[in-house]
Design a protein around this motif. Structure first.
Motif, PDB file in Angstrom:
ATOM      1  N   VAL A 152      40.516  45.416  30.747  1.00 47.25           N
ATOM      2  CA  VAL A 152      40.604  45.748  32.167  1.00 47.25           C
ATOM      3  C   VAL A 152      39.620  46.876  32.435  1.00 47.25           C
ATOM      4  O   VAL A 152      39.601  47.880  31.722  1.00 47.25           O
ATOM      5  CB  VAL A 152      42.027  46.185  32.560  1.00 47.25           C
ATOM      6  N   LYS A 153      38.791  46.691  33.452  1.00 45.81           N
ATOM      7  CA  LYS A 153      37.818  47.723  33.832  1.00 45.81           C
ATOM      8  C   LYS A 153      38.242  48.333  35.170  1.00 45.81           C
ATOM      9  O   LYS A 153      38.416  47.627  36.159  1.00 45.81           O
ATOM     10  CB  LYS A 153      36.421  47.126  33.967  1.00 45.81           C
ATOM     11  N   LEU A 154      38.406  49.656  35.175  1.00 46.21           N
ATOM     12  CA  LEU A 154      38.828  50.380  36.375  1.00 46.21           C
ATOM     13  C   LEU A 154      37.680  51.265  36.848  1.00 46.21           C
ATOM     14  O   LEU A 154      37.194  52.111  36.104  1.00 46.21           O
ATOM     15  CB  LEU A 154      40.056  51.236  36.067  1.00 46.21           C
ATOM     16  N   ALA A 198      38.979  46.458  40.557  1.00 45.55           N
ATOM     17  CA  ALA A 198      39.109  46.337  39.112  1.00 45.55           C
ATOM     18  C   ALA A 198      38.566  44.984  38.660  1.00 45.55           C
ATOM     19  O   ALA A 198      38.392  44.062  39.462  1.00 45.55           O
ATOM     20  CB  ALA A 198      40.568  46.495  38.703  1.00 45.55           C
ATOM     21  N   GLU A 199      38.314  44.857  37.360  1.00 41.18           N
ATOM     22  CA  GLU A 199      37.838  43.603  36.784  1.00 41.18           C
ATOM     23  C   GLU A 199      38.571  43.329  35.480  1.00 41.18           C
ATOM     24  O   GLU A 199      39.079  44.252  34.831  1.00 41.18           O
ATOM     25  CB  GLU A 199      36.332  43.653  36.549  1.00 41.18           C
ATOM     26  N   ILE A 200      38.616  42.055  35.078  1.00 39.11           N
ATOM     27  CA  ILE A 200      39.324  41.635  33.870  1.00 39.11           C
ATOM     28  C   ILE A 200      38.416  40.748  33.024  1.00 39.11           C
ATOM     29  O   ILE A 200      37.612  39.980  33.554  1.00 39.11           O
ATOM     30  CB  ILE A 200      40.613  40.863  34.224  1.00 39.11           C
ATOM     31  N   LEU A 215      35.654  39.282  35.307  1.00 43.86           N
ATOM     32  CA  LEU A 215      36.138  38.540  36.468  1.00 43.86           C
ATOM     33  C   LEU A 215      36.696  39.521  37.498  1.00 43.86           C
ATOM     34  O   LEU A 215      37.461  40.423  37.139  1.00 43.86           O
ATOM     35  CB  LEU A 215      37.243  37.553  36.060  1.00 43.86           C
ATOM     36  N   ASN A 216      36.336  39.326  38.767  1.00 43.10           N
ATOM     37  CA  ASN A 216      36.879  40.180  39.821  1.00 43.10           C
ATOM     38  C   ASN A 216      37.969  39.440  40.586  1.00 43.10           C
ATOM     39  O   ASN A 216      38.408  38.369  40.187  1.00 43.10           O
ATOM     40  CB  ASN A 216      35.762  40.662  40.753  1.00 43.10           C
ATOM     41  N   THR A 217      38.388  40.021  41.689  1.00 49.31           N
ATOM     42  CA  THR A 217      39.507  39.446  42.454  1.00 49.31           C
ATOM     43  C   THR A 217      39.205  38.047  42.984  1.00 49.31           C
ATOM     44  O   THR A 217      40.111  37.284  43.285  1.00 49.31           O
ATOM     45  CB  THR A 217      39.882  40.389  43.626  1.00 49.31           C
ATOM     46  N   ASN A 218      37.918  37.690  43.090  1.00 50.55           N
ATOM     47  CA  ASN A 218      37.555  36.352  43.558  1.00 50.55           C
ATOM     48  C   ASN A 218      37.708  35.290  42.470  1.00 50.55           C
ATOM     49  O   ASN A 218      37.698  34.096  42.771  1.00 50.55           O
ATOM     50  CB  ASN A 218      36.104  36.346  44.063  1.00 50.55           C
ATOM     51  N   LYS A 219      37.850  35.742  41.219  1.00 53.42           N
ATOM     52  CA  LYS A 219      37.893  34.812  40.102  1.00 53.42           C
ATOM     53  C   LYS A 219      39.252  34.747  39.411  1.00 53.42           C
ATOM     54  O   LYS A 219      39.501  33.851  38.606  1.00 53.42           O
ATOM     55  CB  LYS A 219      36.831  35.207  39.061  1.00 53.42           C
TER      56      LYS A 219
END
Length: 284
Positions: free
Chosen positions: A208-210, A189-191, A175-179
């Protein structure tokens, strides 16, 4: 006119310094009780995971908690190339993440399904299974909600109603900042939310993906915060000293209270971190 210009420049400089000092002061006072801690993978102490198997036993390195006690614990398990356990059960349910190499964990009669780094699985207590590994170096992060962690014979098998979960790294949903509002709108980043326990008062696990070039902070507000580097390398700056340490896969950082974790990825690959917390995190 020259004197006036000098005064303007001087005043502007003082304003910048004042704002910088104020910002620095705010950062220091925002977290009054600094509990940030780092453990490098090279600092892990290894011992036999199952002493009853002697030299055939995998190695275990406790990161947090006490694998032989009754508390929740996280540890690394290391397997030699070609390792395959006999059928067995555990007295407790565990969760695990592949960090290096490839790992197979399933029913005795199941075909090999090799999970690569970044894969996630769970093993219910009492369920008969085998664990195998292949690769020059095979390491998994394992965590339990209470101990001790024991290996027992299949004659003591039982069904506690749970089902095992195997998620290959390629099937992780990001999930990115839009989700999710756990990521700042300017961050790339993504979660991935992996699990949550009501019995443990909202304790949860997530990836968490950086991305390459990331520089920012992870703010945590729980009394539990354990973070393991799953893949890649990460720079971590300790707020107590300002010292920056390079964390590779298998390294760890944590906090026992509200904390700000200053991190950066100046390397050529993305970084994946597994986090266990009973609070929320904000990635900036």
């Amino acid at each position: 006119m020259k004197n006036l210009s000098a005064y303007i420049i001087l005043g502007f400089s003082l304003l910048i310094i004042s704002c910088s000092n104020h910002k620095e002061k705010d950062n220091k006072t925002e977290i009054p009780n600094l509990t940030n801690k780092v453990v490098l993978s090279s600092e892990i102490n290894w011992e036999k995971l199952n002493p009853a198997r002697g030299d055939s036993s995998p190695q275990a390195g406790t990161i947090w908690g006490d694998r032989k006690g009754t508390v929740a614990t996280g540890f690394l398990a290391k397997f030699v190339d070609g390792f395959s356990s006999p059928p067995h059960i555990h007295n407790v349910t565990y969760r695990a993440v592949v960090i290096r190499g490839e790992v197979h964990n399933d029913d005795v009669d199941a075909e090999n399904m090799w999970m690569t780094p970044g894969s996630f699985w769970t093993q219910p207590e009492g369920a008969v299974h085998i664990t195998s590994a292949k690769g020059e170096e095979n390491i998994a992060y394992v965590e339990i909600d209470h101990g001790p962690y024991l290996v027992k014979p299949i004659s003591e098998a039982f069904d506690n109603g749970e089902k095992p979960i195997n998620i290959d790294a390629s099937n992780i949903v990001w999930l990115n900042t839009n989700k999710t509002n756990w990521i700042n709108s300017e961050s790339k980043a993504e979660i991935s939310f992996l699990w949550e326990s009501k019995d443990l008062k909202g304790t949860k696990g997530l990836f968490v993906k950086l991305p390459k070039g990331y520089k920012g902070t992870i703010k945590s507000n729980g009394s539990i915060f354990h973070a393991i580097i799953v893949s890649g390398d990460l720079n971590y700056t300790l707020p107590q000293t300002g010292e920056t340490k390079s964390l590779d896969a298998g390294s760890y950082f944590n906090a026992k209270d509200k904390a700000i974790h200053s991190i950066s990825n100046s390397f050529d690959a993305e970084v994946i971190v597994y986090i266990r917390t009973n609070g929320t995190v904000k990635i900036n």
